[in-house]
Design an enzyme around this catalytic site. Structure first.
Site, mmCIF file in Angstrom:
data_model
loop_
_atom_site.group_PDB
_atom_site.id
_atom_site.type_symbol
_atom_site.label_atom_id
_atom_site.label_comp_id
_atom_site.label_asym_id
_atom_site.label_seq_id
_atom_site.Cartn_x
_atom_site.Cartn_y
_atom_site.Cartn_z
ATOM 1 N N LYS A 279 -4.249 3.047 -2.871
ATOM 2 C CA LYS A 279 -5.211 3.260 -1.771
ATOM 3 C C LYS A 279 -4.670 4.922 -0.497
ATOM 4 O O LYS A 279 -4.884 5.362 0.239
ATOM 5 C CB LYS A 279 -5.164 2.449 0.163
ATOM 6 N N MET B 276 -7.592 8.618 9.949
ATOM 7 C CA MET B 276 -7.895 9.291 9.304
ATOM 8 C C MET B 276 -8.563 10.720 9.273
ATOM 9 O O MET B 276 -10.424 10.839 8.376
ATOM 10 C CB MET B 276 -8.384 8.323 7.750
ATOM 11 N N ASP C 295 0.321 -1.133 0.077
ATOM 12 C CA ASP C 295 0.197 -0.045 0.163
ATOM 13 C C ASP C 295 0.664 1.165 0.374
ATOM 14 O O ASP C 295 1.971 0.985 -0.036
ATOM 15 C CB ASP C 295 -0.331 0.059 1.167
HETATM 16 N N1 SAH Z 1 -3.832 -0.322 9.310
HETATM 17 C C1 SAH Z 1 -2.957 1.125 9.764
HETATM 18 C C2 SAH Z 1 -4.096 2.132 9.200
HETATM 19 C C3 SAH Z 1 -4.717 2.232 8.440
HETATM 20 S S1 SAH Z 1 -5.682 3.464 8.091
HETATM 21 C C4 SAH Z 1 -1.929 1.238 11.043
HETATM 22 O O1 SAH Z 1 -2.429 0.422 11.523
HETATM 23 O O2 SAH Z 1 -1.577 2.165 11.608
HETATM 24 C C5 SAH Z 1 -4.529 4.766 7.158
HETATM 25 C C6 SAH Z 1 -4.600 6.482 8.555
HETATM 26 O O3 SAH Z 1 -3.582 6.306 9.237
HETATM 27 C C7 SAH Z 1 -3.892 7.704 8.061
HETATM 28 O O4 SAH Z 1 -5.057 7.881 7.474
HETATM 29 C C8 SAH Z 1 -3.650 8.051 9.072
HETATM 30 O O5 SAH Z 1 -4.717 8.652 9.827
HETATM 31 C C9 SAH Z 1 -3.127 6.615 10.221
HETATM 32 N N2 SAH Z 1 -1.634 6.614 10.011
HETATM 33 C C10 SAH Z 1 -1.111 5.721 8.840
HETATM 34 N N3 SAH Z 1 0.520 5.774 9.444
HETATM 35 C C11 SAH Z 1 0.730 6.937 9.991
HETATM 36 C C12 SAH Z 1 1.692 7.429 9.916
HETATM 37 N N4 SAH Z 1 3.255 6.852 10.094
HETATM 38 N N5 SAH Z 1 1.297 8.643 11.050
HETATM 39 C C13 SAH Z 1 0.339 8.943 11.507
HETATM 40 N N6 SAH Z 1 -0.384 8.745 11.107
HETATM 41 C C14 SAH Z 1 -0.263 7.454 10.306
#
Ligand code: SAH
Length: 525
Positions: A63, A178, A41
């Protein structure tokens, strides 16, 4: 790995962690290392793809908000298809696959299709980004409960399934994924449902990467601040008293080069040491190799020299690549390092010397100053008469004449053998635009490092070719030494700092002094 059914494919649903590649788990890494197909992704750190086998098929599933390269349905079908072909498939997802990662949906589709799978959890953004911002998600006396929320519910749902009233009053720390697009609605809902407006809140963008941005505020003012800072996804919103702890626990952004975007122009294989050193000091490092090293296809002259190596008194290595190519030939001919037991070896730099020790050999001569002139001086300090001595000089097809000429003047018979070409890599206009920060997404670099005259020349040529010549004057360069600085200034690249000692460490020290007024960083790296 499923030993009970080796012929059937399998899908590993793997968490890649939040961004910092070091936060991947050993188990996740092992899946990547053995996979034949990787479906990854947008939020996955692309450096992790470097660990998959060369022949592994890499498929980008997209995505990014608003950009669905493959739909969820298409991803499910793809995973099933590849596994049914008998392939080991790694489905690599940002953070944890089961935390707002749609991993559950993919697993259900695999079950329905009868495809074996395993789940490998990852470090999720809520805990990782908060930790890097110095915010513990729970803390004795401040927070004993944590809720993870999505700020982007399924658009097809008529009513929110989130019970805002209970959440706002019933949980201490809330982390919203998100949530940027709907930030003001989310904040209003929390307030309407009973969270006081003065509750501390923070937004963390690109958490755990050196480009991390952290904004702290309260529910009352965070929306306005995010707009002012034009904060974009990906970011998490963290709401609760624990945010206050950042004042004391902030650590990631305290490192001396944090917030600086530094471009590294060395060859891909050489970049890693410099990038790692700058990265550890907090810089956002962008690797932009301006030289590719291509070994010559015909290396018979080198083979010949190696076959008669006992006729040489000295070998002079001028680069790490030269050392590697030389030893590959030596080994391919059936010899090992003992073939060199009678020959003395000189190297023109620390890194080249270090590479030599990888092959079990200590250099006999390293000049004090790492240039051709310095090497001539070092040879002269041993003797000023090399008559009757043969010196082998395997190196770049474009290396300078000074060293061989001076050694010849001292009586030596010098044999120069070109063993590799230096070529300029091709770059797209978009890639250069993002490097220079001409697009809206990326900032412009604070510094561009140059480790040789050719890195400067090629850098300028790449800018020229892609239509960005006019940006050359706005670049601030960091140079490894006077020769490189001279080449830069001739081409209109301003050198902001030059290394006091001509080495990678020297360059890093000088960069530190440019930004921080100190040359040493107290913490041992
Ligand atoms: N599965 C992922 C989340 C995916 S949804 C997890 O467990 O982290 C995608 C959202 O995750 C983004 O819109 C943001 O809100 C958050 N996100 C993912 N990586 C991030 C990062 N490095 N810093 C801040 N927010 C992050």
């Amino acid at each position: 790995m499923n030993s009970w059914d080796r012929d059937k494919g399998i899908v590993y649903l793997v968490g890649a962690g939040p961004g910092d590649e070091g936060l991947i788990t050993l188990k996740s890494l092992n899946c990547i290392r053995r996979s034949q197909v990787i479906v990854y992704d947008y939020l996955v750190n692309e450096k992790l793809l470097g660990y998959c086998p060369e022949e592994c098929e890499r498929i980008y599933a997209g995505k990014r908000a608003g950009e669905h390269t493959l739909s969820q349905e298409e991803i499910n079908i793809l995973l099933i298809k590849k596994a049914k072909e008998g392939k080991i498939v790694t489905r690599l997802k940002g953070g944890d696959p089961f935390v707002f990662g749609r991993g559950g949906e993919e697993a259900l589709a695999l079950v329905d299709a009868g495809v074996p799978f395993e789940i490998v959890p990852g470090v999720t953004a809520a805990v990782a980004a908060s930790a890097y911002a110095g915010i513990p998600v729970t803390h004795r006396g401040l927070s004993s409960s944590l809720t993870l929320l999505t700020g982007h519910e399924d658009q097809s749902k008529k009513e929110s399934t989130i019970n805002w009233d209970k959440l706002a009053t019933g949980t201490d720390t809330i982390v919203i994924y998100m949530g940027i697009k709907n930030l003001s609605e989310i904040v209003n809902r929390l307030k309407e449902s009973g969270k006081p407006g003065n509750t501390p809140a923070a937004l963390i963008r690109w958490g755990t990467l050196n480009r991390q941005q952290t904004l702290t505020s309260t529910l009352d003012t965070i929306t306005e601040q995010a707009e002012k800072a034009r904060l974009k996804p990906p970011a998490i919103l963290i709401v609760g008293k624990v945010v206050e702890l950042r004042k004391k626990l902030k650590w990631f952004d305290n490192r001396p080069l944090f917030g600086k975007k530094i471009v590294v122009t060395r060859t891909r294989s050489q970049a890693s040491v410099l990038s790692a050193m700058l990265g550890e000091l907090g810089a956002e490092v962008v690797e932009f190799p301006t030289i590719d090293i291509l070994p010559l296809t015909d290396l018979t002259p080198l083979d010949e020299a190696i076959r008669h190596i006992e006729e040489f008194s000295w070998i002079v290595f001028t680069s790490v690549n030269g050392v590697d190519i030389f030893f590959k030939c030596l080994f391919d001919l059936g010899y090992d390092s003992r073939a060199l037991h009678k020959v003395k070896i000189a190297v023109i730099g620390k890194a080249t010397g270090k590479q030599l020790t990888e092959y079990g050999i200590k250099p006999d001569l390293i000049p004090e100053v790492f240039t051709s002139e310095g090497t001539v001086k070092a040879f002269r300090s041993i003797s000023d008469n090399y008559s009757g001595k043969r010196i082998l000089l395997p190196g770049s097809a474009i290396s300078g004449d000074l060293l061989p000429e001076e050694l010849t003047k001292m009586g030596a018979e010098v044999l120069r053998i070109p063993i590799y070409h230096n070529v300029i890599p091709e770059y797209s206009r978009e890639r250069v635009a993002s490097l220079l920060g001409v697009d809206s997404e990326n900032g412009s670099p604070d510094l561009v490092t140059f480790t040789s005259s050719s890195t400067v020349r090629n850098f300028v040529e790449i800018l020229e070719k892609t239509g960005f010549r006019r940006y050359v004057n706005s670049i601030r360069g960091a140079s490894i030494g006077p020769v490189t600085s001279g080449a830069a200034e001739e081409l209109g690249v301003r050198i902001a700092v030059e290394a006091a000692e001509q080495s990678i460490q020297g360059l890093v020290d000088s960069i530190l002094s440019l930004f921080t007024n100190t040359t040493t960083y107290e913490r041992k790296l």
